[in-house]
Design a protein around this motif. Structure first.
Motif, PDB file in Angstrom:
ATOM      1  N   ALA A 176      14.757  40.271 -53.601  1.00 33.04           N
ATOM      2  CA  ALA A 176      13.513  39.723 -54.159  1.00 33.04           C
ATOM      3  C   ALA A 176      13.824  39.129 -55.528  1.00 33.04           C
ATOM      4  CB  ALA A 176      12.464  40.819 -54.283  1.00 33.04           C
ATOM      5  N   ARG A 177      13.164  38.003 -55.806  1.00 33.84           N
ATOM      6  CA  ARG A 177      13.392  37.384 -57.116  1.00 33.84           C
ATOM      7  C   ARG A 177      12.062  36.987 -57.745  1.00 33.84           C
ATOM      8  NH1 ARG A 177      13.028  31.849 -56.275  1.00 33.84           N
ATOM      9  NH2 ARG A 177      13.539  31.201 -54.166  1.00 33.84           N
ATOM     10  N   ARG A 178      12.075  36.960 -59.043  1.00 37.31           N
ATOM     11  CA  ARG A 178      10.877  36.663 -59.837  1.00 37.31           C
ATOM     12  C   ARG A 178      10.575  35.174 -59.791  1.00 37.31           C
ATOM     13  NH1 ARG A 178       6.467  38.533 -61.943  1.00 37.31           N
ATOM     14  NH2 ARG A 178       6.286  38.826 -64.160  1.00 37.31           N
ATOM     15  N   THR A 179       9.299  34.844 -59.730  1.00 33.97           N
ATOM     16  CA  THR A 179       8.848  33.455 -59.828  1.00 33.97           C
ATOM     17  C   THR A 179       7.776  33.394 -60.910  1.00 33.97           C
ATOM     18  OG1 THR A 179       7.036  33.666 -58.233  1.00 33.97           O
ATOM     19  CG2 THR A 179       9.217  33.121 -57.347  1.00 33.97           C
ATOM     20  N   SER A 180       7.249  32.219 -61.136  1.00 28.17           N
ATOM     21  CA  SER A 180       6.215  32.076 -62.156  1.00 28.17           C
ATOM     22  C   SER A 180       4.909  32.763 -61.748  1.00 28.17           C
ATOM     23  CB  SER A 180       5.947  30.596 -62.440  1.00 28.17           C
ATOM     24  OG  SER A 180       5.501  29.948 -61.257  1.00 28.17           O
ATOM     25  N   ARG A 181       4.723  33.009 -60.447  1.00 29.17           N
ATOM     26  CA  ARG A 181       3.482  33.619 -59.965  1.00 29.17           C
ATOM     27  C   ARG A 181       3.660  35.038 -59.448  1.00 29.17           C
ATOM     28  NH1 ARG A 181       0.571  28.666 -56.767  1.00 29.17           N
ATOM     29  NH2 ARG A 181       0.350  27.353 -58.585  1.00 29.17           N
ATOM     30  N   GLY A 182       4.830  35.588 -59.524  1.00 25.12           N
ATOM     31  CA  GLY A 182       5.084  36.937 -59.014  1.00 25.12           C
ATOM     32  C   GLY A 182       6.521  37.048 -58.556  1.00 25.12           C
ATOM     33  N   TRP A 183       6.706  37.347 -57.260  1.00 25.95           N
ATOM     34  CA  TRP A 183       8.031  37.482 -56.679  1.00 25.95           C
ATOM     35  C   TRP A 183       8.034  36.853 -55.298  1.00 25.95           C
ATOM     36  CZ3 TRP A 183       5.498  41.174 -59.390  1.00 25.95           C
ATOM     37  CH2 TRP A 183       6.132  41.707 -60.509  1.00 25.95           C
ATOM     38  N   VAL A 184       9.229  36.501 -54.818  1.00 30.52           N
ATOM     39  CA  VAL A 184       9.414  36.067 -53.434  1.00 30.52           C
ATOM     40  C   VAL A 184      10.581  36.858 -52.858  1.00 30.52           C
ATOM     41  CG1 VAL A 184       8.477  33.741 -53.666  1.00 30.52           C
ATOM     42  CG2 VAL A 184      10.908  34.119 -54.037  1.00 30.52           C
ATOM     43  N   ALA A 185      10.505  37.084 -51.545  1.00 30.74           N
ATOM     44  CA  ALA A 185      11.568  37.807 -50.847  1.00 30.74           C
ATOM     45  C   ALA A 185      11.579  37.352 -49.399  1.00 30.74           C
ATOM     46  CB  ALA A 185      11.335  39.314 -50.931  1.00 30.74           C
ATOM     47  N   ARG A 186      12.632  37.730 -48.704  1.00 32.28           N
ATOM     48  CA  ARG A 186      12.683  37.464 -47.271  1.00 32.28           C
ATOM     49  C   ARG A 186      11.738  38.435 -46.574  1.00 32.28           C
ATOM     50  NH1 ARG A 186      19.005  36.092 -46.095  1.00 32.28           N
ATOM     51  NH2 ARG A 186      18.951  34.156 -47.257  1.00 32.28           N
ATOM     52  N   CYS A 187      10.943  37.917 -45.692  1.00 35.95           N
ATOM     53  CA  CYS A 187       9.956  38.728 -44.981  1.00 35.95           C
ATOM     54  C   CYS A 187      10.678  39.678 -44.032  1.00 35.95           C
ATOM     55  CB  CYS A 187       8.969  37.839 -44.219  1.00 35.95           C
ATOM     56  SG  CYS A 187       7.756  38.778 -43.288  1.00 35.95           S
ATOM     57  N   PRO A 188      10.384  40.989 -44.100  1.00 35.57           N
ATOM     58  CA  PRO A 188      11.047  41.938 -43.209  1.00 35.57           C
ATOM     59  C   PRO A 188      10.502  41.910 -41.786  1.00 35.57           C
ATOM     60  CG  PRO A 188       9.476  43.082 -44.598  1.00 35.57           C
ATOM     61  CD  PRO A 188       9.499  41.648 -45.065  1.00 35.57           C
ATOM     62  N   ALA A 189       9.428  41.157 -41.535  1.00 39.24           N
ATOM     63  CA  ALA A 189       8.799  41.155 -40.213  1.00 39.24           C
ATOM     64  C   ALA A 189       9.369  40.088 -39.283  1.00 39.24           C
ATOM     65  CB  ALA A 189       7.291  40.966 -40.352  1.00 39.24           C
ATOM     66  N   HIS A 190      10.228  39.215 -39.795  1.00 39.75           N
ATOM     67  CA  HIS A 190      10.843  38.202 -38.946  1.00 39.75           C
ATOM     68  C   HIS A 190      12.169  37.769 -39.555  1.00 39.75           C
ATOM     69  CE1 HIS A 190       9.069  35.399 -41.927  1.00 39.75           C
ATOM     70  NE2 HIS A 190       9.986  34.560 -41.522  1.00 39.75           N
ATOM     71  N   PRO A 191      13.076  37.159 -38.744  1.00 39.57           N
ATOM     72  CA  PRO A 191      14.321  36.642 -39.318  1.00 39.57           C
ATOM     73  C   PRO A 191      13.983  35.501 -40.278  1.00 39.57           C
ATOM     74  CG  PRO A 191      14.389  36.602 -36.904  1.00 39.57           C
ATOM     75  CD  PRO A 191      13.003  36.967 -37.305  1.00 39.57           C
ATOM     76  N   ASP A 192      14.268  35.713 -41.513  1.00 44.57           N
ATOM     77  CA  ASP A 192      13.813  34.794 -42.558  1.00 44.57           C
ATOM     78  C   ASP A 192      15.005  34.150 -43.244  1.00 44.57           C
ATOM     79  OD1 ASP A 192      12.064  33.506 -44.212  1.00 44.57           O
ATOM     80  OD2 ASP A 192      11.300  35.291 -45.195  1.00 44.57           O
ATOM     81  N   ASP A 193      15.189  32.848 -43.039  1.00 46.76           N
ATOM     82  CA  ASP A 193      16.295  32.132 -43.688  1.00 46.76           C
ATOM     83  C   ASP A 193      15.975  31.827 -45.143  1.00 46.76           C
ATOM     84  OD1 ASP A 193      17.743  32.091 -41.336  1.00 46.76           O
ATOM     85  OD2 ASP A 193      16.861  30.193 -40.697  1.00 46.76           O
ATOM     86  N   ASN A 194      14.749  31.424 -45.388  1.00 46.60           N
ATOM     87  CA  ASN A 194      14.307  31.117 -46.746  1.00 46.60           C
ATOM     88  C   ASN A 194      13.208  32.108 -47.105  1.00 46.60           C
ATOM     89  OD1 ASN A 194      15.908  28.765 -47.081  1.00 46.60           O
ATOM     90  ND2 ASN A 194      14.493  27.680 -45.755  1.00 46.60           N
ATOM     91  N   PRO A 195      13.235  32.668 -48.312  1.00 45.36           N
ATOM     92  CA  PRO A 195      12.213  33.647 -48.664  1.00 45.36           C
ATOM     93  C   PRO A 195      10.804  33.088 -48.451  1.00 45.36           C
ATOM     94  CG  PRO A 195      13.915  33.582 -50.343  1.00 45.36           C
ATOM     95  CD  PRO A 195      14.186  32.442 -49.402  1.00 45.36           C
ATOM     96  N   SER A 196      10.041  33.762 -47.600  1.00 46.93           N
ATOM     97  CA  SER A 196       8.686  33.299 -47.296  1.00 46.93           C
ATOM     98  C   SER A 196       7.629  34.328 -47.646  1.00 46.93           C
ATOM     99  CB  SER A 196       8.578  32.937 -45.812  1.00 46.93           C
ATOM    100  OG  SER A 196       8.819  34.073 -45.017  1.00 46.93           O
ATOM    101  N   LEU A 197       8.035  35.480 -48.173  1.00 45.80           N
ATOM    102  CA  LEU A 197       7.078  36.527 -48.514  1.00 45.80           C
ATOM    103  C   LEU A 197       6.783  36.477 -50.012  1.00 45.80           C
ATOM    104  CD1 LEU A 197       5.477  39.009 -47.501  1.00 45.80           C
ATOM    105  CD2 LEU A 197       7.439  40.397 -48.179  1.00 45.80           C
ATOM    106  N   SER A 198       5.507  36.249 -50.338  1.00 41.97           N
ATOM    107  CA  SER A 198       5.066  36.256 -51.739  1.00 41.97           C
ATOM    108  C   SER A 198       4.560  37.655 -52.069  1.00 41.97           C
ATOM    109  CB  SER A 198       3.930  35.259 -51.958  1.00 41.97           C
ATOM    110  OG  SER A 198       4.385  33.959 -51.766  1.00 41.97           O
ATOM    111  N   ILE A 199       4.916  38.139 -53.245  1.00 41.67           N
ATOM    112  CA  ILE A 199       4.500  39.455 -53.705  1.00 41.67           C
ATOM    113  C   ILE A 199       3.945  39.280 -55.103  1.00 41.67           C
ATOM    114  CG2 ILE A 199       5.220  41.828 -54.178  1.00 41.67           C
ATOM    115  CD1 ILE A 199       7.737  39.806 -52.441  1.00 41.67           C
ATOM    116  N   LYS A 200       2.776  39.836 -55.357  1.00 35.02           N
ATOM    117  CA  LYS A 200       2.271  39.820 -56.722  1.00 35.02           C
ATOM    118  C   LYS A 200       1.295  40.958 -56.926  1.00 35.02           C
ATOM    119  CE  LYS A 200      -1.198  36.145 -56.627  1.00 35.02           C
ATOM    120  NZ  LYS A 200      -1.446  34.792 -57.047  1.00 35.02           N
TER     121      LYS A 200
END
Length: 163
Positions: free
Chosen positions: A13-37
C-alpha cells in the motif's frame, strides 16, 4: 479498526494525496485499484475494478462492521484464526483468463484504430504519443498471453490434483 490496521493487511500500500492505494485482495490486481482512506466514523474502502465491499472485506478476513471506529472486537481478535482454505485453482485460473481477455480486447481495439491512420500532418508530439499507445497495446497483448498461459497451467495442476 484503524486505517493502520487495514493497511497492515495490504502489502505494498502506498500513500496518495487522498489516502492510500493498494492491490485489491479480492481479485488478481495488476495495478492498485483499492482506495483506502479515513472517514468520519471509520475506514473507507473502494475497489475501482468493481469488487464490492463485502468481497474485499471477506478477502481480508473482516466484516464490514469491522471498518467502523465503534465496531466491537473483530472476528480475528475474538477467536483463533482458522487456517486459510486451499485456493480453488479453477476460480483463480478463470480470473487470470478474464483479465487476459480484457487486456487482449483493449489492445486489439487500439491496434485496429491505429491501422491506416494518415500521420502525414501530425506533429512530432502527436506521433510520439501515438507510438507510445501502440507500444502499450503490444505490451498488453504479451501480458494477456502470459495470463492465458498461467490460467492453463493452473487448470492443468487442478486437473492433476483431482486424478
Amino acid at each position: 479498526m484503524t486505517v493502520e490496521q487495514v493497511l497492515s493487511q495490504l502489502p505494498g500500500a502506498r500513500r496518495t494525496s487522498r489516502g492510500w492505494v493498494a492491490r485489491c485482495p479480492a481479485h488478481p490486481d495488476d495495478n492498485p485499484s483499492l482506495s483506502i482512506k479515513e472517514g468520519e466514523r471509520g475506514v473507507l474502502l473502494k475497489c475501482w475494478a468493481g469488487c464490492d465491499l463485502a468481497e474485499v472485506c471477506q478477502a481480508m478476513g473482516l466484516r464490514i462492521s469491522d471498518l467502523f471506529d465503534d465496531a466491537p472486537l473483530s472476528r480475528q481478535a475474538r477467536s483463533i484464526p482458522k487456517p486459510p482454505r486451499r485456493p480453488d485453482r479453477q476460480q483463480i485460473a478463470f480470473q487470470f483468463e478474464l483479465r487476459g481477455i480484457v487486456l487482449q480486447e483493449r489492445a486489439e481495439r487500439t491496434l485496429a484504430a491505429a491501422g491506416g491512420l494518415d500521420t502525414s500532418e501530425w506533429s512530432d508530439a502527436d506521433f510520439d504519443m501515438a507510438m507510445a499507445t501502440v507500444t502499450r497495446a503490444y505490451e498488453n497483448l504479451a501480458h494477456a498471453h502470459r495470463l492465458f498461459d498461467i490460467a492453463d497451467g493452473l487448470r492443468e495442476r487442478a486437473f492433476e490434483g483431482k486424478t
